[in-house]
Design a protein around this motif. Sequence first.
Motif, short mmCIF file in Angstrom:
data_model
loop_
_atom_site.label_atom_id
_atom_site.label_comp_id
_atom_site.label_asym_id
_atom_site.label_seq_id
_atom_site.Cartn_x
_atom_site.Cartn_y
_atom_site.Cartn_z
N PRO A 96 0.95 -0.77 0.12
CA PRO A 96 -0.16 0.17 -0.10
C PRO A 96 1.06 0.86 0.25
N GLU A 97 0.54 2.14 -0.54
CA GLU A 97 1.28 3.06 -0.99
C GLU A 97 1.39 3.78 0.44
N PHE A 104 6.85 -2.93 6.62
CA PHE A 104 5.70 -3.73 6.40
C PHE A 104 6.17 -5.23 4.73
N PHE A 105 7.48 -5.12 5.33
CA PHE A 105 8.75 -5.89 4.79
C PHE A 105 8.95 -7.05 5.91
N SER A 158 0.29 -1.64 7.74
CA SER A 158 -0.26 -1.97 6.72
C SER A 158 -0.93 -0.60 6.53
N ASN A 159 -1.60 0.00 7.34
CA ASN A 159 -2.16 1.63 6.95
C ASN A 159 -3.18 1.62 7.19
N THR A 252 -4.86 -7.93 6.00
CA THR A 252 -5.84 -7.73 5.09
C THR A 252 -4.76 -7.35 3.24
N GLU A 253 -3.57 -6.41 3.72
CA GLU A 253 -3.20 -5.67 3.33
C GLU A 253 -1.97 -6.58 2.04
N TYR A 254 -1.79 -7.84 2.69
CA TYR A 254 -0.44 -8.71 2.00
C TYR A 254 -0.79 -9.82 0.80
#
Lengths: 368, 192, 205, 387
Positions: A96-97, A104-105, A158-159, A252-254
């Motif tokens: 995600p931007e 996140f990594f 993930s924000n 969710t964002e992965y």
Amino acid sequence: MLENLLTHSAFEILTLSDRAAQALAENPWEAAGYTLLALGGTGAFLSLLGMALIYVERKVAAHFQCRLGPMRVGWHGMLQSIADALKLLQKEDIIPEKADKLLFFLAPVFSIIATVLALIIIPMSPSLQVVDLNIGVIFISAVGGFGVLGILLAGWSSNNKWSLLGAMRAGAQFISYEISVTLSLLVITLLAGSLQLSEIVQSQQDGWWIWRGHIVGVVAFFVFIISSTAELNRPPFDLPEAESELTGGFHTEYSGLRFSFFFLAEFINMFIASALGATLFFGGWMPFHIGGFETFNSIMDLIPPGLWFAGKTAFIVFLMMWVRWTFPRLRVDQLMRLEWKFLLPVGFINLFAAATIVLTKLYFFPGQ
Amino acid sequence: MNPAELTHTIVFYGLALVSIVAALLVVTVKRIFRAAVALATVLVCGAGFYILLDYDFIAGIQLLVYVGGIVILIVFAVMLTSSLEDTEIRPSKSRKALGIISSLGFLATALIAFQSTSFPLSAPTPEQPSDVALEIGRKLLGYGSDGYVLPFEIISLLLLSAVIGAIVVARNPLKKSSDLSGQSEQSDGSAT
Amino acid sequence: MTEKSPQDNKHPEKPAQQPSTPESSAPKPTPPPAPAKPEEQVEKPPQPPELTLKVCAAISECKPYSAASDCPTVEVIPENLVKVLTALRDNQDFAFSMLMDHTAVDRIEDGKFELVYRLYSLTTLSMLLVSTKIPRDKPIIPTVSHLWDIAEWQEREVYDLFGVLYDNHPDLRRVFLEDDWVGFPLRKDYKDDFMLTLDIDSLRE
Amino acid sequence: MAVKISTLEERISVPAEGDNPLNTQEYFINMGPQHPATHGVLRLMLKLDGETVREVIPVLGYIHRGIEKIGEHQTYRQFVHLTDRCDYLSAMMNNWAVSLMVEKAMQTQLNDRIEYIRTIMAELERIQSHMLWWGVLGMDLGAFTPFLYGFRDREMITDIFEETIGCRLTMNYIQPGGLMDDIHPNFVKRVKDVIAYAKPKIDEYEELLSGNVIIQERLRNVGTITAEQATSLGVTGPVLRASGVALDLRRVAPYGAYGQVDFEVAVGSVGDCWDRYWVRVEEIRQSFRIIEQLIDNIPAGKTMLSKPAKKIILPEGSHYAQLETARGILGIYAVSDGKSENPVRIHMRSPNYHNVWSVDAMTRNARIGDLVANISSLDIVVPDIDR
């Protein structure tokens, strides 16, 4: 070496790390070989086991739901997991931007590292163990914190508010249920008189703790199963993911490879929890023994310890899958109530009872 | 130097390097969440040092308490605090000066302590580590000259009062909001 | 009327309101050989239905509906609307406790919006239509959302599609369309760029 | 008089925090339009305080197709074909509502065969709708297995529909003046097979879900709305009946063949999710009972009026008919000018539109998990909300 891995003459304990340490003084290359074997073996075991468990879970779920599950790829869909893995690897990796890219990594890496660390101290058979730490029980509890750190990082970085909610739930759930897990581990530690997993296994030579410790052992086992299911975020305690509430929670964002890390870690953690349960309560690789019945015991010894271990672990894994495909999810406050108002008092009372039993030697075969 | 010692040394310097870098990151990184991760790294390296010294039990406890407990609580607190993610912490000049003075003072104290202590090089071989756990347990719950049961109990009292205080503090706003909305608040024992 | 509960249902059975007589509120086509229940046929077009007369007698602000309707209907002027609806809801003889439906009809030829409120009574099981007309160029009407909760959203729907403004409405906001939508689609004179006009010649080209 | 028109943006601007620093911040979060628990494209704005839901603001319109506007340019017979895709789980009942309105306005008398078949079809559809709901409720609460059980048994009913009607979901079978076609020769036999098969399955459902302690914990005393609240909120169908109001049009204003059959109306008392749950489960049983009484006695006769009128022009004035779908009262309101085939205005009183707003009253100060249970217990179908 191969014979050593498969046979179990007099249950000689020799872990890979011991071998490496022994070899280090004489031949560093051999030590390096053992280290590589440990690393590679763990990695290969991890991925193979993960795929196998995913396949089994899908098959078990399918049969609970009156359907067949994967049937197309390979015989009865045996290769389905490989196809899925390939698909996951090819997927676009989306970050995600506005995510905190570094964290996140790092998050899935944390998760998988925690899993690997826990995996290496499981004694799968007398000589099939990577490291035999003398604080095994504490170590297992400690690295669990690593895994949940990964989940917290994933939710935060993930924000995404849903992810954050999932992470918060994971954190609260882990901190709460960790207490119960530790309490039930302590019961066995008391009975076995050691923190070392291999010694705990050895201590069950006269019988598994679940029946040698009678009531205390059974209660501890159930507390352990319930609270470790909660720690694993498996239904009915899957609130951090809660697909119908949080759309997937912390992951969710992965997608793609990073998601597969979480996925793999989750399944291997289920194996680790089951293996730990088998080790502590069902004697790990120790065959079914009854103190004093030497003939019976030697007949039981004919089954290789690796099989004993695999069978017991598979039983607990199946138990967890059974629960997953039967029960609905708890609500977040009910989850906390279960821990703080039920499991925790039960765990404490059980610990006191265990201490009393150990001091009065009221368990079966206290001879040694 | 035999291979065992060599590995030992390499691992030690590796850990030292990682922990120094991570410790610097803890204080320099702008985003508080990353700082928490760096702190976790420092603490894990600490556990590594203990393992190198064969104090497995202490290492395990270090991981269990600091990484599994404290860092997670810190992270949790960061999550609960609103909108900290974007605010860069820019301390005022006086605060900066105070910080420099106090850290210099701490450095001086550490150096003096380092100078005035004689480190016995040939440390006695550690006991069988599983007995270490036993010994710690004995000391912790023993009374008399070598027992620590009194401090142990005092600390548990302190913790108990802290927990009760936290519950009291956290309860207040909940009550108010349930008064406002006719519907009763569902009771929960969620982490306070 | 019977209720049934599973054995483990812990709540005692006490329906708060229970319709007693199965009176036909929506007259239905009765099959000719209906042995179970002979239904009375409601067929008296010139004379307003009984309920209409009763309502008009009880509440002086109402008068029978002028146009044709298949259900008891009364007409009020917008100023009296809230008063009449409150009376209809609170009067024990009628007890219209449910606002079943509320919508509007664009009477463009009269330059009016007709607003209809469909009331339903759970005690007498009867239905009453209350109609009021407001001018199209100044479509303001007081809200009844304080009488029935659902009116808030029924009125929002009418606002969204007809542009009727409800005075004192707690949250007058579009419900289906976006907040920046221009125009009110269910008005008869609504036109926008996306509307399909059947121009076959242009399609052929 | 100045009327204030607000926007969503204003609605969700968070007020400044209170003076107590310990007060947590309330924030808004989007649930949907793509969310597994909102059954389609329903969007809810949640005002959350941690896990506690302070307010639920449904934001609609993601599948608004302007069916009422389209209806103004279509004949009544054409309009029937639009209704089945509103509440797609009560497709035939929607058709029936339009037909009922037209037949009432035209004072058409139907024969018993048509009424019987319509009633059986409607009850079959009610069963399959409730079965689907039952499975989805399980899935929303985190148990995936009931979902597949529900779907498996529902398949058998959709197979019957497919045989007679030719499609499985958006069916157009009931038409003003009769039925599209006669029933398939196998129809009676297959319906009996389904009853024999599915009736014991209801008990199996009860064993799997209803008896489960977690389900009881999740549903009991969750999302309670009293009878007064429910009437004021205009909810209908199982949601209203669960609150203790025995309003079932099949009983209080019988249409079709309902006047000739014996069945019970399930009524709850507390109005919580659990009551809504068992009211629906009980309705499945009662629907089977209705079908059992009718299936053997379908009289002979035509399935369409001898000569369907080419043009349907309703008499001048307003017309309304309502019936009980699987979710509540569906009313069709039409205004005709007496000259044209098209209505001046056609309006659907949608049960889902009226039910969905009660989710806020149910969920205030409950948890997110309760919100999911509440949405699930309302059994909403989003296309019918938006129309």
